[in-house]
Design an enzyme around this catalytic site. Structure first.
Site, PDB file in Angstrom:
ATOM      1  N   HIS A   1       0.428  -1.364  -0.080  1.00  0.00           N
ATOM      2  CA  HIS A   1      -0.385   0.036   0.167  1.00  0.00           C
ATOM      3  C   HIS A   1       0.703   1.255  -0.111  1.00  0.00           C
ATOM      4  O   HIS A   1       0.895   2.365  -0.999  1.00  0.00           O
ATOM      5  CB  HIS A   1      -0.895   0.206   1.200  1.00  0.00           C
ATOM      6  CG  HIS A   1      -1.634   1.220   1.454  1.00  0.00           C
ATOM      7  ND1 HIS A   1      -3.490   1.313   1.376  1.00  0.00           N
ATOM      8  CD2 HIS A   1      -1.522   2.628   1.803  1.00  0.00           C
ATOM      9  CE1 HIS A   1      -3.630   2.364   1.346  1.00  0.00           C
ATOM     10  NE2 HIS A   1      -2.553   3.261   1.604  1.00  0.00           N
ATOM     11  N   GLU A   2       1.765   0.822   0.723  1.00  0.00           N
ATOM     12  CA  GLU A   2       2.482   2.735   0.797  1.00  0.00           C
ATOM     13  C   GLU A   2       3.508   3.262  -0.045  1.00  0.00           C
ATOM     14  O   GLU A   2       4.019   3.632  -1.162  1.00  0.00           O
ATOM     15  CB  GLU A   2       2.801   2.855   1.895  1.00  0.00           C
ATOM     16  CG  GLU A   2       2.995   2.215   3.454  1.00  0.00           C
ATOM     17  CD  GLU A   2       1.614   3.391   3.941  1.00  0.00           C
ATOM     18  OE1 GLU A   2       1.663   4.406   3.014  1.00  0.00           O
ATOM     19  OE2 GLU A   2       0.688   3.158   4.334  1.00  0.00           O
TER      20      GLU A   2
END
Length: 163
Positions: A133-134
Site C-alpha cells: 500500500h505505502e
C-alpha cells in the site's frame, strides 16, 4: 518533531511519482520524525511522504499493537512476493472509507535505513499489505484503484457501541 497535514484524495500530489532520496539531509531526518508523529497521531499503520506533500521515496510503517516498532524505508523496492490475501484496506488520505483489496500475503522489500545503510525486511499479513500500500503511494497509486467492488463507509467501534 511535528505533525504534518495529511493530503486527501483529490490532491494531485497523491497521483505523482516520488523522487529517489540520494542522501539523508537534516531536512529528510526531520521529515522522518514528523511522518512518524503524524502517522501515530492519526492512528495509522503506515504513511508515505507524498501523503504529507513531499515527493520523496520514503515510507514509515508500524503494525505493532503498541505502536513502538517503526519501520523506516527509504527508496523501498519490493523484491519478492508470495501468496494472496484479500481484505478491507483503508488509507489516511481517504478518511472514513475502506475497500476490499487483494495483495500478496508475503512481501520482501529492500530499502535503506535513515543512515542510508541497505537492508531487507519481510512481512506477512498486515505488514505485507502495508508494504504494498505505502510503496504504491510512491508511484502515485491509491488503493481505490485496486478495490474489488465499491469503496464503503467505515464505522468506528465507538459508533457501533453507541447503537
Amino acid at each position: 518533531m511535528a505533525k504534518r497535514n495529511i493530503r486527501i484524495m483529490g490532491d494531485s500530489i497523491l497521483n505523482k511519482t516520488s523522487k529517489v532520496i540520494e542522501e539523508v539531509t537534516p531536512k529528510i531526518d526531520t521529515l522522518i520524525d514528523d511522518m512518524l508523529d503524524t502517522m501515530y497521531d492519526a492512528g495509522g499503520v503506515g504513511l508515505a511522504a507524498p501523503q504529507v506533500g513531499v515527493l520523496k521515496r520514503l515510507v514509515v510503517i508500524d503494525v505493532s499493537l503498541e505502536g513502538n516498532e517503526p519501520i523506516i524505508l527509504i527508496n523501498p523496492e519490493i523484491i519478492s512476493t508470495d501468496g494472496e490475501q484479500t481484505g478491507d484496506e483503508g488509507c489516511l488520505s481517504l478518511p472514513g472509507k475502506a475497500g476490499i483489496v487483494t495483495r500478496p500475503n508475503y512481501v520482501k522489500v529492500k530499502a535503506y535505513d535513515r543512515h542510508m545503510k541497505p537492508f531487507e525486511v519481510e512481512g506477512e499479513g498486515l505488514l505485507a499489505r502495508a508494504f504494498c500500500h505505502e510503496i504504491d503511494h510512491l508511484d502515485g497509486i491509491l488503493y481505490v484503484e485496486k478495490v474489488n467492488g465499491e469503496v464503503h463507509e467505515v464505522t468506528s467501534y465507538d459508533e457501533e457501541e453507541e447503537e
